[in-house]
Write a protein that holds these residues in place. Structure first.
Motif, PDB file in Angstrom:
ATOM      1  N   GLY A   1       0.812  -1.209   0.000  1.00  0.00           N
ATOM      2  CA  GLY A   1       0.000   0.000   0.000  1.00  0.00           C
ATOM      3  C   GLY A   1       0.846   1.261   0.000  1.00  0.00           C
ATOM      4  O   GLY A   1       0.513   2.254  -0.662  1.00  0.00           O
ATOM      5  N   ILE A   2       1.958   1.237   0.740  1.00  0.00           N
ATOM      6  CA  ILE A   2       2.865   2.393   0.768  1.00  0.00           C
ATOM      7  C   ILE A   2       3.520   2.582  -0.594  1.00  0.00           C
ATOM      8  O   ILE A   2       3.600   3.697  -1.115  1.00  0.00           O
ATOM      9  CB  ILE A   2       3.933   2.208   1.862  1.00  0.00           C
ATOM     10  CG1 ILE A   2       3.290   2.218   3.252  1.00  0.00           C
ATOM     11  CG2 ILE A   2       4.998   3.303   1.769  1.00  0.00           C
ATOM     12  CD1 ILE A   2       4.230   1.792   4.368  1.00  0.00           C
ATOM     13  N   LEU A   3       3.999   1.491  -1.197  1.00  0.00           N
ATOM     14  CA  LEU A   3       4.708   1.580  -2.472  1.00  0.00           C
ATOM     15  C   LEU A   3       3.822   2.136  -3.579  1.00  0.00           C
ATOM     16  O   LEU A   3       4.295   2.881  -4.453  1.00  0.00           O
ATOM     17  CB  LEU A   3       5.234   0.200  -2.878  1.00  0.00           C
ATOM     18  CG  LEU A   3       6.024   0.141  -4.187  1.00  0.00           C
ATOM     19  CD1 LEU A   3       7.347   0.896  -4.059  1.00  0.00           C
ATOM     20  CD2 LEU A   3       6.276  -1.306  -4.614  1.00  0.00           C
ATOM     21  N   LYS A   4       2.545   1.807  -3.560  1.00  0.00           N
ATOM     22  CA  LYS A   4       1.651   2.181  -4.660  1.00  0.00           C
ATOM     23  C   LYS A   4       0.794   3.407  -4.354  1.00  0.00           C
ATOM     24  O   LYS A   4      -0.060   3.786  -5.160  1.00  0.00           O
ATOM     25  CB  LYS A   4       0.749   0.991  -5.006  1.00  0.00           C
ATOM     26  CG  LYS A   4       1.505  -0.170  -5.637  1.00  0.00           C
ATOM     27  CD  LYS A   4       2.099   0.236  -6.977  1.00  0.00           C
ATOM     28  CE  LYS A   4       2.894  -0.867  -7.625  1.00  0.00           C
ATOM     29  NZ  LYS A   4       3.415  -0.453  -8.956  1.00  0.00           N
ATOM     30  N   ARG A   5       1.029   4.048  -3.226  1.00  0.00           N
ATOM     31  CA  ARG A   5       0.228   5.216  -2.844  1.00  0.00           C
ATOM     32  C   ARG A   5       0.436   6.361  -3.844  1.00  0.00           C
ATOM     33  O   ARG A   5       1.558   6.709  -4.198  1.00  0.00           O
ATOM     34  CB  ARG A   5       0.624   5.672  -1.442  1.00  0.00           C
ATOM     35  CG  ARG A   5      -0.234   6.795  -0.861  1.00  0.00           C
ATOM     36  CD  ARG A   5       0.174   7.041   0.577  1.00  0.00           C
ATOM     37  NE  ARG A   5      -0.069   5.856   1.398  1.00  0.00           N
ATOM     38  CZ  ARG A   5       0.619   5.567   2.511  1.00  0.00           C
ATOM     39  NH1 ARG A   5       1.606   6.351   2.907  1.00  0.00           N
ATOM     40  NH2 ARG A   5       0.320   4.478   3.209  1.00  0.00           N
ATOM     41  N   GLY A   6      -0.670   6.921  -4.317  1.00  0.00           N
ATOM     42  CA  GLY A   6      -0.590   8.068  -5.213  1.00  0.00           C
ATOM     43  C   GLY A   6      -0.209   7.736  -6.639  1.00  0.00           C
ATOM     44  O   GLY A   6       0.040   8.640  -7.441  1.00  0.00           O
ATOM     45  N   THR A   7      -0.178   6.452  -6.995  1.00  0.00           N
ATOM     46  CA  THR A   7       0.148   6.060  -8.366  1.00  0.00           C
ATOM     47  C   THR A   7      -1.129   5.874  -9.178  1.00  0.00           C
ATOM     48  O   THR A   7      -2.240   5.885  -8.641  1.00  0.00           O
ATOM     49  CB  THR A   7       0.950   4.745  -8.391  1.00  0.00           C
ATOM     50  OG1 THR A   7       0.103   3.669  -7.948  1.00  0.00           O
ATOM     51  CG2 THR A   7       2.169   4.833  -7.481  1.00  0.00           C
ATOM     52  N   SER A   8      -0.961   5.654 -10.468  1.00  0.00           N
ATOM     53  CA  SER A   8      -2.120   5.441 -11.334  1.00  0.00           C
ATOM     54  C   SER A   8      -2.832   4.135 -11.019  1.00  0.00           C
ATOM     55  O   SER A   8      -3.971   3.925 -11.444  1.00  0.00           O
ATOM     56  CB  SER A   8      -1.674   5.441 -12.802  1.00  0.00           C
ATOM     57  OG  SER A   8      -0.728   4.408 -13.040  1.00  0.00           O
ATOM     58  N   GLN A   9      -2.179   3.245 -10.272  1.00  0.00           N
ATOM     59  CA  GLN A   9      -2.785   1.957  -9.935  1.00  0.00           C
ATOM     60  C   GLN A   9      -3.602   2.000  -8.648  1.00  0.00           C
ATOM     61  O   GLN A   9      -4.375   1.075  -8.380  1.00  0.00           O
ATOM     62  CB  GLN A   9      -1.694   0.895  -9.780  1.00  0.00           C
ATOM     63  CG  GLN A   9      -0.888   0.630 -11.038  1.00  0.00           C
ATOM     64  CD  GLN A   9       0.207  -0.405 -10.816  1.00  0.00           C
ATOM     65  OE1 GLN A   9       0.330  -0.975  -9.733  1.00  0.00           O
ATOM     66  NE2 GLN A   9       1.014  -0.646 -11.835  1.00  0.00           N
ATOM     67  N   GLU A  10      -3.448   3.055  -7.864  1.00  0.00           N
ATOM     68  CA  GLU A  10      -3.987   3.045  -6.503  1.00  0.00           C
ATOM     69  C   GLU A  10      -5.488   2.780  -6.460  1.00  0.00           C
ATOM     70  O   GLU A  10      -5.973   2.043  -5.589  1.00  0.00           O
ATOM     71  CB  GLU A  10      -3.673   4.361  -5.794  1.00  0.00           C
ATOM     72  CG  GLU A  10      -4.130   4.369  -4.344  1.00  0.00           C
ATOM     73  CD  GLU A  10      -3.747   5.642  -3.604  1.00  0.00           C
ATOM     74  OE1 GLU A  10      -3.794   5.632  -2.361  1.00  0.00           O
ATOM     75  OE2 GLU A  10      -3.412   6.648  -4.269  1.00  0.00           O
TER      76      GLU A  10
END
Length: 309
Positions: A101-110
């Motif tokens: 969850g931290i790694l993908k926060r704020g990405t287009s995948q979130e």
């Protein structure tokens, strides 16, 4: 002077905002290498700029900087800090999903429902369609990850056990994306927990690393030795930036004959739904190696062989 735990040294440098030390260089090198290995376009200089200032400049006027590359690099810094603060926590579903969850926060995948950020994958994925490297089906991931968690709960400073736990995580591929980065963060965190020398896998060894993961069931020595070389690299960092200040163990020899007690087939080789997905089930890496007996090591290895007699 009394030596301290490596994790305590890293946290101390972080909290005191020490520039140019072991923590600083660990953050930048880890984030750059791990993200670049997965396709990030940021350079080492841009990674350092982002860590230092929260902003970056293109290397030349025609460069395009992808928003997700910036977000995931920043998130890797945060995930590394989170791992330091939870270094003695057990590796379980909550921990690995928190890191994801931290790694993908704020990405287009979130907010893509099919990506299920912060949770296990819900759509099948592969490591390489061209090479036919398939992974565990979504329905089988919880059972497979229980085995991964069991390996980490019993982990010692044993080169083969470290390589096997990492391979099991990567061959399971529990998330829709980011599996390599999460797996390497977990391995780094666990070696810190053991007060041992962590592995910082370098992007320049990307091809050797992926080949070593692919061939682990038949030739575990490739991955074992590669991770030992990467741990050598980090040990040199420790002795450069904190000479004689950190206590740590480092078993850098392994005995092939002694690893048979570790060998267990992957739990999902008998998991439900395999019969419904033969195109995947028949090509799981573990499906062809249920007994998982290593073959004799080849005479030539991609890294220096360190087996002990």
């Amino acid at each position: 002077m009394e030596r301290v735990r490596l994790v305590d040294w890293l946290k101390s440098e972080r909290d005191q905002h020490v520039g140019g030390g072991l923590y600083y260089n660990s953050q930048i090198l880890f984030a750059y290498n791990s993200n670049h290995m997965e396709g990030s376009t940021l350079s080492p200089e841009q990674t350092a700029q982002l860590f230092n200032t929260g902003a970056l400049l293109p290397d030349n006027i025609n460069d395009e900087i992808r928003a997700d590359d910036v977000a995931e690099t920043t998130n890797h810094f945060n995930a590394f800090n989170w791992a330091l603060d939870h270094v003695d926590d057990p590796v379980n579903k909550s921990l690995v999903c928190s890191l994801h969850g931290i790694l993908k926060r704020g990405t287009s995948q979130e907010f893509d429902a099919n990506r299920n950020v912060g949770g296990y994958k819900i759509v099948p994925n592969v490591i390489s369609q061209l090479e036919g490297i398939h992974t565990v089906l979504p329905a089988d991931v919880p059972l497979a990850m229980k085995q991964v968690f069991s390996l980490y709960s019993q982990l010692e400073d044993d080169p083969f056990a470290i390589a096997k736990a990492h391979w099991m995580f990567e061959s399971t591929h529990p998330f829709s994306d980011g599996n390599g980065r999460i797996g390497r963060l977990v391995m780094f965190k666990e070696l810190l927990r053991l007060d041992s020398v962590p592995a910082l896998v370098l992007d320049e060894h990307h091809n050797l690393y992926t080949r070593a993961l692919k061939n682990f069931p038949n030739e575990p020595g490739y991955l074992v030795d590669l991770l030992l070389n990467e741990r050598d690299y980090y040990q040199r960092m420790i002795e450069t930036y904190a000479p004689n200040r950190i206590r740590y163990s480092y078993v850098d020899q392994w005995n092939q004959a002694g690893i048979l007690r570790h060998l267990n087939h992957h739990p999902t080789s008998h998991a439900r739904n395999r019969q419904n997905q033969p195109q995947y089930a028949e090509r799981y890496q573990w499906a062809k190696h249920a007994t998982f007996c290593p073959q004799p090591q080849p005479k030539r290895k991609p890294t220096n062989c360190r087996q002990s007699s």
